[in-house]
Design a protein around this motif. Structure first.
Motif, mmCIF file in Angstrom:
data_model
loop_
_atom_site.group_PDB
_atom_site.id
_atom_site.type_symbol
_atom_site.label_atom_id
_atom_site.label_comp_id
_atom_site.label_asym_id
_atom_site.label_seq_id
_atom_site.Cartn_x
_atom_site.Cartn_y
_atom_site.Cartn_z
ATOM 1 N N TYR A 276 0.828 -1.218 0.000
ATOM 2 C CA TYR A 276 0.000 0.000 0.000
ATOM 3 C C TYR A 276 0.854 1.256 0.000
ATOM 4 O O TYR A 276 2.004 1.267 0.450
ATOM 5 N N SER A 277 0.254 2.317 -0.522
ATOM 6 C CA SER A 277 0.861 3.648 -0.571
ATOM 7 C C SER A 277 -0.202 4.659 -0.185
ATOM 8 O O SER A 277 -1.333 4.592 -0.678
ATOM 9 N N ILE A 278 0.139 5.593 0.686
ATOM 10 C CA ILE A 278 -0.817 6.601 1.166
ATOM 11 C C ILE A 278 -0.330 7.987 0.744
ATOM 12 O O ILE A 278 0.811 8.373 1.025
ATOM 13 N N LEU A 279 -1.225 8.734 0.085
ATOM 14 C CA LEU A 279 -0.896 10.047 -0.461
ATOM 15 C C LEU A 279 -1.913 11.091 0.015
ATOM 16 O O LEU A 279 -3.067 10.759 0.302
ATOM 17 N N ALA B 38 5.901 12.200 -2.724
ATOM 18 C CA ALA B 38 4.784 12.831 -2.014
ATOM 19 C C ALA B 38 4.123 11.887 -1.021
ATOM 20 O O ALA B 38 3.234 12.318 -0.265
ATOM 21 N N GLN B 39 4.532 10.634 -0.988
ATOM 22 C CA GLN B 39 3.886 9.664 -0.108
ATOM 23 C C GLN B 39 4.002 10.072 1.371
ATOM 24 O O GLN B 39 5.053 10.525 1.816
ATOM 25 N N LEU B 40 2.919 9.880 2.089
ATOM 26 C CA LEU B 40 2.899 10.136 3.531
ATOM 27 C C LEU B 40 3.260 8.880 4.313
ATOM 28 O O LEU B 40 3.806 8.961 5.420
ATOM 29 N N ALA B 41 2.942 7.733 3.755
ATOM 30 C CA ALA B 41 3.223 6.450 4.398
ATOM 31 C C ALA B 41 3.158 5.364 3.337
ATOM 32 O O ALA B 41 2.552 5.551 2.274
ATOM 33 N N ALA B 42 3.780 4.247 3.620
ATOM 34 C CA ALA B 42 3.738 3.102 2.719
ATOM 35 C C ALA B 42 4.109 1.865 3.510
ATOM 36 O O ALA B 42 4.677 1.948 4.612
#
Length: 327
Positions: free
Chosen positions: A127-130, A150-154
């Motif tokens: 998963y990738s969170i943007l 730019a990802q916030l979390a992954a």
């Protein structure tokens, strides 16, 4: 004292609204992971999970297994409980709307390595969170096409002998293991550090005849061992399920190579920039590793389409740089 994923996420989020949103999304993905792990664990008792669904292919053109679809449905149901506006899935052609007031978009490969379901090889969820706002991204496709930087979390979950979550919130990479007795993910490693140097690489060497010159030259030099220009012996390790190969690298170092080759449909490799390469690159860099397509840092590449494929090399920093030098 054991630190649960929930406690870790609370400490991370504090009173920051964006971090609280990220924490909620990660927690829901972890819950989905537990449900998917339970399904995977049925193994031969649910052999229909490994069957290809008619003539169907997913949005990326790969054969779609029943468990691919079920895994996506589980993730959708969980993320509807988080502030996620849209979900981009490797299994779906267009973004899936989830929450009208969501401040995030999530990109996911619901079941990476699903071709291995029937062989009892570890598979996983990536998963990738943007960040997202309707004002900035009237079209949710554009939100999912942000650069990896730019990802916030992954992170990724791996469903193997143990169920493990490898996660970054942008400040290092952590490993959490599922404690079946309590149902909680417990912090197992607070700061993953991929060794900068390695004598181990992972690649499907059966395709060597199709590779381009730089890739062949690198592997030839590794195979020459101590007698060659690298002056050291290498081991090759290849599972064929990227989450399994990645977890090995996060555990003991090494590099993973899946470049393009001369076969039709493989010119840019087979891995997706948004759903696989970007999150893995982010986690890798946060663990002091590196990720490239051979010429460009993965996180600097601007996605052009949702299901864009890309060559991928990641892992031990010095070895990734060495591979890039061949290109």
């Amino acid at each position: 004292m054991s630190v649960t994923l929930q406690a870790f996420l609370r400490d991370f989020a504090g009173s920051d609204p964006q971090k609280q949103a990220v924490a909620a999304a990660v927690e829901r993905i972890a819950e989905a992971g537990i449900a998917i792990a339970d399904l995977v664990a049925q193994g031969p008792l649910a052999d229909h999970f490994a069957k290809i669904m008619g003539d169907e292919a997913n949005a990326g053109g790969d054969a779609q297994k029943e468990l691919d679809v079920i895994s996506e449905e589980v993730i959708i149901a969980k993320l509807k409980q988080a502030p996620v506006a849209f979900l981009g899935s490797e299994e779906s052609e267009t973004p899936i709307p989830l929450n009208d007031v969501g401040s995030l978009v999530v990109a996911v490969d619901p079941l990476d390595g699903s071709s291995n379901i029937d062989t009892n090889v570890s598979v996983g969820t990536i998963y990738s969170i943007l960040p997202y706002s309707a004002a900035q991204f009237p079209d949710p496709v554009d939100a999912l096409k942000q650069k990896g930087s730019a990802q916030l979390a992954a992170g990724f979950l791996i469903y193997g002998p143990s169920t493990v979550l490898v996660s970054t919130l942008g400040a290092g990479t952590q490993v959490f293991a599922l404690d079946r007795a309590s149902g909680d993910f417990i912090l197992a490693k607070a700061a993953v550090e991929i060794p900068a140097q390695t004598k181990e690489y992972g690649v499907n060497q059966s395709n060597m005849r199709h590779w381009d010159t730089p890739m062949r030259a690198y592997i030839d030099d590794c195979l020459a061992g101590k007698d060659g220009p690298r002056a050291k012996d290498f081991n090759m390790r290849w599972v064929g399920s990227m989450v399994a190969d990645a977890f090995r690298i996060f555990t003991r170092g090494g590099v993973y190579l899946y470049t393009g080759d001369k076969r039709k449909g493989y010119e840019q490799g087979r891995l997706r920039l948004i759903y696989e390469a970007n999150p893995v690159a982010f986690i890798t860099e946060q663990a002091n590793g590196a990720a490239t397509d051979g010429k460009t840092r993965i996180l600097d590449i601007q996605p052009e389409k949702l299901h864009q494929r890309i060559p991928l090399v990641f892992g031990s920093k010095d070895e990734v740089a060495k591979i890039a030098s061949y290109y």
